[in-house]
Design a protein around this motif. Sequence first.
Motif, PDB file in Angstrom:
ATOM      1  N   GLU A 139     -12.534 -21.304  43.475  1.00 51.84           N
ATOM      2  CA  GLU A 139     -13.670 -20.442  43.830  1.00 51.84           C
ATOM      3  C   GLU A 139     -14.072 -20.655  45.287  1.00 51.84           C
ATOM      4  OE1 GLU A 139     -18.243 -20.786  42.679  1.00 51.84           O
ATOM      5  OE2 GLU A 139     -16.981 -20.198  40.965  1.00 51.84           O
ATOM      6  N   ARG A 140     -14.109 -21.895  45.718  1.00 54.70           N
ATOM      7  CA  ARG A 140     -14.468 -22.202  47.112  1.00 54.70           C
ATOM      8  C   ARG A 140     -13.428 -21.652  48.078  1.00 54.70           C
ATOM      9  NH1 ARG A 140     -16.443 -27.768  44.951  1.00 54.70           N
ATOM     10  NH2 ARG A 140     -18.680 -27.587  45.238  1.00 54.70           N
ATOM     11  N   VAL A 141     -12.154 -21.744  47.721  1.00 53.78           N
ATOM     12  CA  VAL A 141     -11.090 -21.230  48.592  1.00 53.78           C
ATOM     13  C   VAL A 141     -11.222 -19.723  48.757  1.00 53.78           C
ATOM     14  CG1 VAL A 141      -8.607 -20.841  48.781  1.00 53.78           C
ATOM     15  CG2 VAL A 141      -9.454 -23.097  48.161  1.00 53.78           C
ATOM     16  N   VAL A 142     -11.375 -19.011  47.647  1.00 49.80           N
ATOM     17  CA  VAL A 142     -11.436 -17.538  47.698  1.00 49.80           C
ATOM     18  C   VAL A 142     -12.666 -17.072  48.467  1.00 49.80           C
ATOM     19  CG1 VAL A 142     -11.747 -15.460  46.297  1.00 49.80           C
ATOM     20  CG2 VAL A 142     -10.074 -17.190  45.623  1.00 49.80           C
ATOM     21  N   ARG A 143     -13.813 -17.601  48.133  1.00 54.52           N
ATOM     22  CA  ARG A 143     -15.042 -17.151  48.789  1.00 54.52           C
ATOM     23  C   ARG A 143     -15.067 -17.539  50.266  1.00 54.52           C
ATOM     24  NH1 ARG A 143     -19.633 -18.245  44.132  1.00 54.52           N
ATOM     25  NH2 ARG A 143     -18.727 -16.821  42.592  1.00 54.52           N
ATOM     26  N   SER A 144     -14.560 -18.701  50.585  1.00 48.27           N
ATOM     27  CA  SER A 144     -14.509 -19.117  51.991  1.00 48.27           C
ATOM     28  C   SER A 144     -13.518 -18.262  52.777  1.00 48.27           C
ATOM     29  CB  SER A 144     -14.122 -20.593  52.101  1.00 48.27           C
ATOM     30  OG  SER A 144     -15.115 -21.407  51.534  1.00 48.27           O
ATOM     31  N   ALA A 145     -12.402 -17.898  52.153  1.00 48.74           N
ATOM     32  CA  ALA A 145     -11.422 -17.043  52.832  1.00 48.74           C
ATOM     33  C   ALA A 145     -12.000 -15.652  53.087  1.00 48.74           C
ATOM     34  CB  ALA A 145     -10.142 -16.954  52.007  1.00 48.74           C
ATOM     35  N   VAL A 146     -12.743 -15.128  52.119  1.00 50.00           N
ATOM     36  CA  VAL A 146     -13.389 -13.822  52.314  1.00 50.00           C
ATOM     37  C   VAL A 146     -14.434 -13.923  53.425  1.00 50.00           C
ATOM     38  CG1 VAL A 146     -14.833 -12.062  51.214  1.00 50.00           C
ATOM     39  CG2 VAL A 146     -12.902 -13.033  49.969  1.00 50.00           C
ATOM     40  N   ALA A 147     -15.172 -15.032  53.464  1.00 53.56           N
ATOM     41  CA  ALA A 147     -16.155 -15.233  54.535  1.00 53.56           C
ATOM     42  C   ALA A 147     -15.454 -15.341  55.897  1.00 53.56           C
ATOM     43  CB  ALA A 147     -16.991 -16.476  54.266  1.00 53.56           C
ATOM     44  N   ALA A 148     -14.279 -15.973  55.919  1.00 51.30           N
ATOM     45  CA  ALA A 148     -13.511 -16.059  57.173  1.00 51.30           C
ATOM     46  C   ALA A 148     -13.116 -14.667  57.649  1.00 51.30           C
ATOM     47  CB  ALA A 148     -12.280 -16.940  56.984  1.00 51.30           C
ATOM     48  N   LEU A 149     -12.729 -13.798  56.720  1.00 49.31           N
ATOM     49  CA  LEU A 149     -12.426 -12.408  57.088  1.00 49.31           C
ATOM     50  C   LEU A 149     -13.670 -11.696  57.606  1.00 49.31           C
ATOM     51  CD1 LEU A 149     -10.030 -11.345  54.190  1.00 49.31           C
ATOM     52  CD2 LEU A 149      -9.439 -11.818  56.585  1.00 49.31           C
ATOM     53  N   GLY A 150     -14.823 -11.987  57.023  1.00 47.13           N
ATOM     54  CA  GLY A 150     -16.078 -11.428  57.523  1.00 47.13           C
ATOM     55  C   GLY A 150     -16.381 -11.897  58.934  1.00 47.13           C
ATOM     56  N   GLY A 151     -16.074 -13.167  59.217  1.00 42.83           N
ATOM     57  CA  GLY A 151     -16.245 -13.681  60.574  1.00 42.83           C
ATOM     58  C   GLY A 151     -15.315 -12.989  61.552  1.00 42.83           C
ATOM     59  N   LEU A 152     -14.070 -12.760  61.129  1.00 42.44           N
ATOM     60  CA  LEU A 152     -13.112 -12.047  61.978  1.00 42.44           C
ATOM     61  C   LEU A 152     -13.580 -10.609  62.224  1.00 42.44           C
ATOM     62  CD1 LEU A 152     -10.383 -11.900  63.442  1.00 42.44           C
ATOM     63  CD2 LEU A 152      -9.364 -11.244  61.248  1.00 42.44           C
TER      64      LEU A 152
END
Length: 162
Positions: free
Chosen positions: A127-140
Amino acid sequence: MPERPEDDDQQLGSLRPTRYATLAAWAAVGLVGGWFLHPVSELVNATAPVVSWAQPLALFLVAAILGVTAHATWRSVHVRRERLEPHRAVNRLVLARACALAGALVGAGYLGYALSWLGSRSELADERVVRSAVAALGGLATVVTALLLERACRVRNGPDQA
């Protein structure tokens, strides 16, 4: 007070675009910080932070607002050839630069946090990996739209500036 040539006045009133090296440096700091957040928080608090869906959604909301502002600014300055009031132009440039730097730092921080959970057998690791990866895309997305806003504020040099 000595008078300056006209060329000096134009140079004093100009800003350079955000450098990619600066964005990369902020992203590197964020990546390392995000990576170390996991072990340090477990050492100090015995538990690591959980990423909710609010964080990625907030980053995508910021990116959407920047995108709409960039589009409106581009149409005003480059299509309709309207002159942007100086204080509005500076406000948009400051917003764009700040969001580009913050987006690089935060997005890479979430990416580092996601990478730190890879291979972990923890209950909430996936869960942490998926949500953090989506947040990283939001940062990009925030970085990209901020750079678009910065570019939309550019005007041509010359007597007929927009």
